[in-house]
Design an enzyme around this catalytic site. Structure first.
Site, short mmCIF file in Angstrom:
data_model
loop_
_atom_site.label_atom_id
_atom_site.label_comp_id
_atom_site.label_asym_id
_atom_site.label_seq_id
_atom_site.Cartn_x
_atom_site.Cartn_y
_atom_site.Cartn_z
CG ASP A 22 -1.65 -1.32 1.32
OD1 ASP A 22 -1.70 -2.03 0.90
OD2 ASP A 22 -2.26 -1.34 2.77
CB SER A 79 -1.59 0.65 5.39
OG SER A 79 -1.04 -0.04 4.73
CD GLU A 205 -6.91 -5.12 4.22
OE1 GLU A 205 -6.48 -5.78 5.09
OE2 GLU A 205 -6.87 -4.77 2.67
C1 FRU Z 1 -3.92 -3.50 3.01
C2 FRU Z 1 -3.68 -4.08 4.10
C3 FRU Z 1 -3.43 -2.97 5.30
C4 FRU Z 1 -2.77 -3.27 6.26
C5 FRU Z 1 -1.53 -3.78 5.23
C6 FRU Z 1 -0.62 -4.33 5.52
O1 FRU Z 1 -3.62 -4.16 1.92
O2 FRU Z 1 -3.71 -4.72 4.51
O3 FRU Z 1 -5.07 -3.02 5.75
O4 FRU Z 1 -2.50 -1.93 6.93
O5 FRU Z 1 -1.94 -3.89 4.21
O6 FRU Z 1 0.49 -4.41 4.94
#
Ligand code: FRU
Length: 496
Positions: A22, A79, A205
């Site tokens: 992300d 993230s 997310e």
């Molecule tokens: C989304 C996610 C977020 C998390 C991150 C972990 O792709 O699953 O929810 O913070 O990636 O790398």
């Protein structure tokens, strides 16, 4: 060397080496767009997450900076977002030199192993040197896990003018929770949204809440972006959105249907920049999908971002509801090289454009206007653009008039390099074309296509891994003909 590997994007951001997912901490400050990202610096697979860091003045050319945040005893760095604390409400800088504040999720692997629900909590870090070095706040976590949410993450913070306080959107299982704060350090629960709205085929997310003017009206609406995995329209990860109102406490939306920002398979975890100049709302996503992100045939690095896209809102079909539009940011034009005009194209079967494009080995910006009334004879049932190689592999980007849908067919795009059955699929974006002409834009960069149509009302992003790169560009029709005008422009590499 780096950025010369076969599938390496030339006009997209990707890390010099190893795993990225992300985009994080998107903030504009002092002439620079900051891009942090989920990063595992040891390997090209997902691992203990860090925040990698890069900056750009034009959203196209990126300078890599050292890792900004690394895991510690509280957990991995998941993230989140960043803001400029102009009034120094946090007291972590001064008014003369306002601090940059970064909000991230601590994901604690020990608590996860022990199957506790309190795995994830929210934390703060700050910088007073233009984002070059970051200090974790001593009072972390600033927002402990409430105890009822195993998934409690991805804080997106903004300053809410009307109530003079900070608001954070947080993904909690399959709903979004909002909290408020006067100082970014202490947070109070406000409300929850989403249990009875939108897609629930997976975990919610990376939310983002912001205002957008509705084009052609005096109206301004609030847009809530919610990423979801799995449960997307093309399988796996995708981005849905809600249009509604936010009164400083509660987000409400009358919207009944699930709206998707992008109908391709490879645009995930997209969120927008804080503080982008001129009120622009600019989003960047991870050009990937958790369905197969770990299986990609890239050895030295893994993962690229989408092009940054400017978002807009327009009234929906027949004036009902609203649609979010996406278009590549105008800074993409800064990469323009040669242009070839494509005038009066009549296509009945296939029309090979390759010989007309001397720069076909570069990244391409292909714009077409299909004129449905100017087709000779009967109008094709399907038409579009085919990219192919000498091995018989190809990807089709088309419109299907019977199904009334745009589509990308990558069933023959050479997915042998990626042995995931869901990869070889047709992705569709239902859309009723009204009027005589329809505008298309394709941005092609070695192993990805970003497709925009009808003023950005449709967007589809797909990656592909042919055994030899696609260097043949054709227009095709089925059962009839089509007329198009357009142009194709070379886009110069930002890396080589
Ligand atoms: C989304 C996610 C977020 C998390 C991150 C972990 O792709 O699953 O929810 O913070 O990636 O790398």
């Amino acid at each position: 060397g780096p950025y010369n590997e076969m599938y390496r994007p030339q006009i997209h951001f990707s890390p010099a080496e190893h795993w990225m997912n992300d985009p994080n901490g998107l903030v504009y400050y002092d002439g620079e767009y900051h891009l942090f990202y989920q990063y595992y610096p040891e390997k090209s697979v997902w691992g203990p997450m860090h925040w990698g860091h890069a900056v750009s003045r034009d959203l196209m050319h990126w300078e890599h900076l050292p890792i900004a945040l690394a895991p510690d005893s509280l957990g991995y760095i998941f993230s989140g977002s960043a803001v400029v604390d102009w009034e120094n409400t946090s007291g972590l800088g001064t008014k003369e030199n306002p601090p940059l504040l970064a909000f991230f999720t601590y994901h604690n692997p020990d608590a996860e192993q022990a199957k506790k629900t309190t795995v994830e909590s929210q934390a703060l870090a700050y910088s007073t040197d233009r984002g070059r070095t970051w200090t974790k706040y001593a009072g972390n976590p600033i927002l402990p896990n409430p105890g009822d949410a195993r998934d409690f993450r991805d804080p997106k913070v903004f300053w809410h003018k009307a109530s003079s306080r900070w608001i954070v959107s947080l993904a909690c299982g399959d709903e979004i929770r909002f909290y408020a704060s006067p100082d970014c350090k202490s947070w109070t629960y406000l409300s929850s949204f989403g249990r009875d709205r939108g897609g629930h085929g997976g975990v919610w997310e990376c939310p983002d809440l912001f205002q957008l003017p509705v084009a052609g009206t005096d109206e301004t609406k609030w847009v809530l972006i919610v990423n979801i995995n799995p449960g997307g329209p093309a399988g796996g990860s995708a981005t849905q959105y809600f249009v509604g109102d936010f009164d400083g406490k509660t987000f409400t939306s009358p919207q009944r249907e699930t709206l998707w920002m992008d109908h391709g398979a490879d645009n995930y975890a997209g969120v927008t920049w804080s503080e982008a100049p001129d009120g622009r709302r600019i989003l960047i996503g991870w050009m990937n999908n958790w369905l197969y992100a770990g299986d990609k045939p890239c050895v030295t690095w893994s993962g690229a971002m989408t092009l940054p896209r400017e978002l807009g809102l327009v009234p929906g079909p027949d004036g009902k509801g609203y649609l979010l539009t996406s278009t590549p940011v105008r800074e993409l034009d800064g990469l323009r090289g040669e242009t070839v005009m494509l005038k009066g194209l009549q296509v009945d079967g296939t029309l090979d454009l390759t010989k007309r494009i001397p720069f076909v080995r570069s990244a391409l910006d292909l714009r077409l206007t299909f004129d449905l009334a100017a087709a000779k004879g009967s109008l094709a049932t399907r038409y579009g653009v085919r990219l192919s190689n000498s091995k018989g592999e190809h990807i089709d980007i088309g419109y299907d008039r019977n199904r009334q849908a745009f589509y990308i067919d990558r069933t023959h795009a050479g997915s042998k390099a990626l042995p995931v059955k869901e990869f070889a699929a047709v992705h569709t974006a239902p859309f009723v074309v009204k009027g005589q002409t329809v505008d298309w834009r394709l941005v092609i960069d070695r192993a990805s296509v970003e497709f925009f149509a009808a003023g950005g009302r449709v967007s589809m992003t797909d990656v592909f891994y042919p055994s030899e790169l696609f260097r043949t560009v054709e227009l095709f029709t089925e059962k009839g003909s089509i007329h198009a005008d357009g142009e194709v422009t070379q886009l110069q590499s930002v890396w080589n």
